[in-house]
Scaffold this active site. Structure first.
Site, PDB file in Angstrom:
ATOM      1  CG  ASN A   7      -1.933   1.132   1.354  1.00 44.20           C
ATOM      2  OD1 ASN A   7      -1.807   1.860   0.544  1.00 44.20           O
ATOM      3  ND2 ASN A   7      -2.797   1.183   2.281  1.00 44.20           N
ATOM      4  CE  LYS A  14      -0.483   2.173   6.482  1.00 38.98           C
ATOM      5  NZ  LYS A  14      -1.860   2.361   6.548  1.00 38.98           N
ATOM      6  NE  ARG A  86      -6.619   0.928   0.808  1.00 40.55           N
ATOM      7  CZ  ARG A  86      -6.818   1.662   1.544  1.00 40.55           C
ATOM      8  NH1 ARG A  86      -5.824   1.808   2.621  1.00 40.55           N
ATOM      9  NH2 ARG A  86      -8.012   2.031   1.736  1.00 40.55           N
ATOM     10  CG  HIS A 175     -13.135   2.967   3.641  1.00 43.52           C
ATOM     11  ND1 HIS A 175     -14.115   3.988   4.105  1.00 43.52           N
ATOM     12  CD2 HIS A 175     -11.882   3.043   3.779  1.00 43.52           C
ATOM     13  CE1 HIS A 175     -13.080   4.897   4.743  1.00 43.52           C
ATOM     14  NE2 HIS A 175     -11.709   4.298   4.538  1.00 43.52           N
ATOM     15  CG  HIS A 203     -14.226   1.741   7.258  1.00 43.43           C
ATOM     16  ND1 HIS A 203     -13.321   0.601   6.953  1.00 43.43           N
ATOM     17  CD2 HIS A 203     -13.261   2.576   7.558  1.00 43.43           C
ATOM     18  CE1 HIS A 203     -12.135   0.975   6.893  1.00 43.43           C
ATOM     19  NE2 HIS A 203     -12.027   2.165   7.379  1.00 43.43           N
ATOM     20  CB  ILE A 204     -16.183   4.544  12.426  1.00 43.05           C
ATOM     21  CG1 ILE A 204     -17.726   4.366  11.969  1.00 43.05           C
ATOM     22  CG2 ILE A 204     -16.407   6.206  12.891  1.00 43.05           C
ATOM     23  CD1 ILE A 204     -18.913   4.085  13.148  1.00 43.05           C
ATOM     24  N   GLY A 207     -10.589   7.905   8.314  1.00 46.71           N
ATOM     25  CA  GLY A 207     -11.698   7.781   7.234  1.00 46.71           C
ATOM     26  C   GLY A 207     -12.593   6.829   7.690  1.00 46.71           C
ATOM     27  NE  ARG A 236     -10.178  11.953   4.041  1.00 44.73           N
ATOM     28  CZ  ARG A 236      -9.947  10.860   3.732  1.00 44.73           C
ATOM     29  NH1 ARG A 236     -11.264  10.093   3.351  1.00 44.73           N
ATOM     30  NH2 ARG A 236      -8.899  10.111   4.312  1.00 44.73           N
ATOM     31  CG  PHE A 279     -13.132   9.236  18.323  1.00 44.64           C
ATOM     32  CD1 PHE A 279     -13.710  10.264  17.718  1.00 44.64           C
ATOM     33  CD2 PHE A 279     -13.431   8.363  19.380  1.00 44.64           C
ATOM     34  CE1 PHE A 279     -15.111  10.406  18.236  1.00 44.64           C
ATOM     35  CE2 PHE A 279     -14.795   8.561  19.779  1.00 44.64           C
ATOM     36  CZ  PHE A 279     -15.424   9.622  19.521  1.00 44.64           C
ATOM     37  CB  ILE A 327     -13.716   5.278  15.496  1.00 42.43           C
ATOM     38  CG1 ILE A 327     -12.662   6.384  15.485  1.00 42.43           C
ATOM     39  CG2 ILE A 327     -14.751   5.704  16.593  1.00 42.43           C
ATOM     40  CD1 ILE A 327     -13.024   7.706  14.681  1.00 42.43           C
ATOM     41  N   GLY A 328     -14.774   2.244  14.967  1.00 40.27           N
ATOM     42  CA  GLY A 328     -16.083   1.445  15.226  1.00 40.27           C
ATOM     43  C   GLY A 328     -15.768   0.339  15.713  1.00 40.27           C
ATOM     44  CD  GLU A 379      -9.167  -1.435   4.512  1.00 37.98           C
ATOM     45  OE1 GLU A 379      -8.631  -0.964   5.366  1.00 37.98           O
ATOM     46  OE2 GLU A 379      -9.584  -0.530   3.756  1.00 37.98           O
TER      47      GLU A 379
HETATM   48  P1  ADP Z   1      -7.461   4.565   9.341  1.00 37.44           P
HETATM   49  O1  ADP Z   1      -8.419   5.356   8.431  1.00 37.44           O
HETATM   50  O2  ADP Z   1      -6.131   5.478   9.238  1.00 37.44           O
HETATM   51  O3  ADP Z   1      -6.928   2.950   8.813  1.00 37.44           O
HETATM   52  P2  ADP Z   1      -8.052   3.579  11.854  1.00 37.44           P
HETATM   53  O4  ADP Z   1      -9.086   2.795  11.301  1.00 37.44           O
HETATM   54  O5  ADP Z   1      -6.862   2.937  12.457  1.00 37.44           O
HETATM   55  O6  ADP Z   1      -7.729   4.476  10.766  1.00 37.44           O
HETATM   56  O7  ADP Z   1      -8.823   4.655  12.927  1.00 37.44           O
HETATM   57  C1  ADP Z   1      -7.966   5.509  13.385  1.00 37.44           C
HETATM   58  C2  ADP Z   1      -8.996   6.090  14.644  1.00 37.44           C
HETATM   59  O8  ADP Z   1      -9.351   5.146  15.447  1.00 37.44           O
HETATM   60  C3  ADP Z   1      -8.226   7.332  15.407  1.00 37.44           C
HETATM   61  O9  ADP Z   1      -9.168   8.418  15.355  1.00 37.44           O
HETATM   62  C4  ADP Z   1      -8.231   6.704  16.669  1.00 37.44           C
HETATM   63  O10 ADP Z   1      -8.276   7.555  17.677  1.00 37.44           O
HETATM   64  C5  ADP Z   1      -9.434   5.773  16.753  1.00 37.44           C
HETATM   65  N1  ADP Z   1      -9.101   4.764  17.703  1.00 37.44           N
HETATM   66  C6  ADP Z   1      -8.206   3.660  17.754  1.00 37.44           C
HETATM   67  N2  ADP Z   1      -8.314   3.153  18.968  1.00 37.44           N
HETATM   68  C7  ADP Z   1      -9.253   3.581  19.695  1.00 37.44           C
HETATM   69  C8  ADP Z   1     -10.277   3.142  21.068  1.00 37.44           C
HETATM   70  N3  ADP Z   1      -9.583   2.250  21.777  1.00 37.44           N
HETATM   71  N4  ADP Z   1     -10.929   4.062  21.308  1.00 37.44           N
HETATM   72  C9  ADP Z   1     -11.428   5.217  20.491  1.00 37.44           C
HETATM   73  N5  ADP Z   1     -10.880   5.519  19.361  1.00 37.44           N
HETATM   74  C10 ADP Z   1      -9.858   4.694  18.975  1.00 37.44           C
END
Ligand code: ADP
Length: 389
Positions: A7, A14, A86, A175, A203-204, A207, A236, A279, A327-328, A379
């Site tokens: 990637n 990566k 990717r 995504h 997907h949170i 992005g 964004r 987050f 986040i999700g 992914e």
């Molecule tokens: P990307 O889109 O770069 O792949 P990720 O899917 O890794 O990003 O998501 C990164 C986000 O997830 C960041 O905002 C981070 O703060 C949040 N995050 C990671 N671990 C936690 C957690 N334990 N609780 C809340 N948010 C989290």
């Protein structure tokens, strides 16, 4: 069978090496700050994490350094059988993964018009890897491919039709590998065939995109022609009134580059909170009473809920809602907040499973009409599977 997944970003590369006979990752890592005086190379090889600082003037040196480490620690003399790449944007042309040819790389470069921040780097990564592995099949896996067949009315924008046609202006969505992966895993968790399910995948992460998946196919998704549309994200802005752009350009005297930068890199959670795009930091500040952090957090959960409500009508019902990405997967707060206003759909969250469970799981109660799941996305594995296919 070893498959290398790459990637490539503008200054990063990566990698993930899979043994596809067992579908396990045996090495992963990332080169960062490529082109700067001191680059970083982080590799986890056979469970052992190592970080080096070294000059990596271009992606070629970065890939060479990665391969040197892979050969010394895990590959030895075993060849790599395929490389999966990717690629963010497949434009109007690619609705599936494709074996890379010169024409494919040229197309990826051409589709930089839709993804100027990503596609040039993706194409560069492919060219570099093809030089390193000239005799191995290279496969491009597009973030947009899963959404290729969403209905015309879900992808057309309300601008003059001739211009949409002339420039390929429409919703493409992103995504895709993640939405496809978590939807399939959700079907397994439900012990029901994917082809009979209505799933909303959320997907949170940095992005964010939401997707309406009907019988395993994307019907609509929140991102648009570019990954800027939809829910607010780390930096964004998500969907805004286009007139805001005109106004800011005029009154703040911003040119095209400056406004693009503002909307992509200085907006979203960061822009609203003034705290961070991360987050975890937003949650911490919000819990300490920071009003702008609270506002950013509330807008994120509100946007996700809005899309779920909207996609319940797109799918004419919902069997499952799935949370994934940083986040999700990790924020119990976000999942609880989003689900708290979905009772009209029959969503009943199990607070114990939401807060204390780990990894892939169901987090709704057994009498919830809609099953809610958490599925960590993968992914890279999807890209390796596509390369094998
Ligand atoms: P990307 O889109 O770069 O792949 P990720 O899917 O890794 O990003 O998501 C990164 C986000 O997830 C960041 O905002 C981070 O703060 C949040 N995050 C990671 N671990 C936690 C957690 N334990 N609780 C809340 N948010 C989290």
């Amino acid at each position: 069978m070893f498959v290398l997944v790459l990637n490539a970003g503008s200054s990063s590369l990566k990698f993930n090496l899979f043994d596809m006979t067992k579908e396990v990752s045996i090495a992963e890592g990332m080169a960062e700050r490529i082109g700067l005086a001191e680059a970083n190379l982080e590799c986890t090889l056979a469970g052992d994490k190592r970080r080096d600082t070294l000059p990596l003037p271009t992606h070629r040196e970065a890939l060479e350094a990665i391969l040197e480490r892979l050969r010394a620690a895990v590959l030895h003399d075993t060849p790599i059988h395929a490389v999966g790449h990717r690629v963010v944007h497949g434009g109007p042309k690619y609705g599936d993964s494709v074996l890379v040819t010169e024409e494919v790389v040229a197309d990826i470069e051409h589709f930089s018009l839709y993804a100027p921040l990503h596609n040039p780097a993706n194409a560069l990564g492919i060219r570099t890897a093809m030089e390193a592995f000239p005799d191995v099949p290279h496969v491009a896996v597009f973030d947009t491919a899963f959404h290729h067949d969403i209905p015309d009315f879900a992808r057309i924008y309300g601008i003059p039709y001739e211009l949409s046609q002339k420039y390929g202006i429409r919703r493409y969505g992103f995504h895709g590998t993640s939405h496809a992966f978590v939807a399939a895993r959700t079907a397994l968790l439900l012990c029901r065939p994917l082809r009979s399910l209505k799933i909303i995948t959320c997907h949170i992460g940095n992005g964010t995109s939401i997707c309406a998946v009907l019988n395993g196919k994307s019907m609509d998704t929140s991102m648009g022609m570019t990954p800027l549309q939809g829910v607010i994200m780390g930096t964004r802005c998500g969907t805004i009134d286009p007139s805001v752009v005109e106004m800011l350009m005029e009154y703040e005297n911003l040119d095209y580059k400056a406004i693009t930068d503002l909307l992509n890199k200085k907006s979203g959670l960061l822009g609203i909170s003034g705290v961070s795009s991360d987050f975890r930091e937003i949650e911490m500040a919000a819990n300490q009473g920071n009003e702008r952090a609270r506002l950013a957090r509330d807008l994120l959960t509100y946007n996700v809920r809005q899309f779920i409500g909207s996609y319940a009508t797109v799918l004419d019902g919902v069997d499952a809602i799935t949370f994934t990405a940083g986040i999700g997967t990790h924020s119990t707060f976000v999942r609880a907040k989003v689900c708290s206003k979905l009772t009209f759909l029959g969503v009943k969250l199990d607070p114990e499973a939401n807060e204390h469970g780990k990894g892939e799981r169901i987090i709704s109660t057994s009498d919830s009409r809609v099953v809610v799941t958490v599925v960590p996305t993968n992914e890279e594995l999807m890209i390796a599977r596509e390369a094998v296919r």
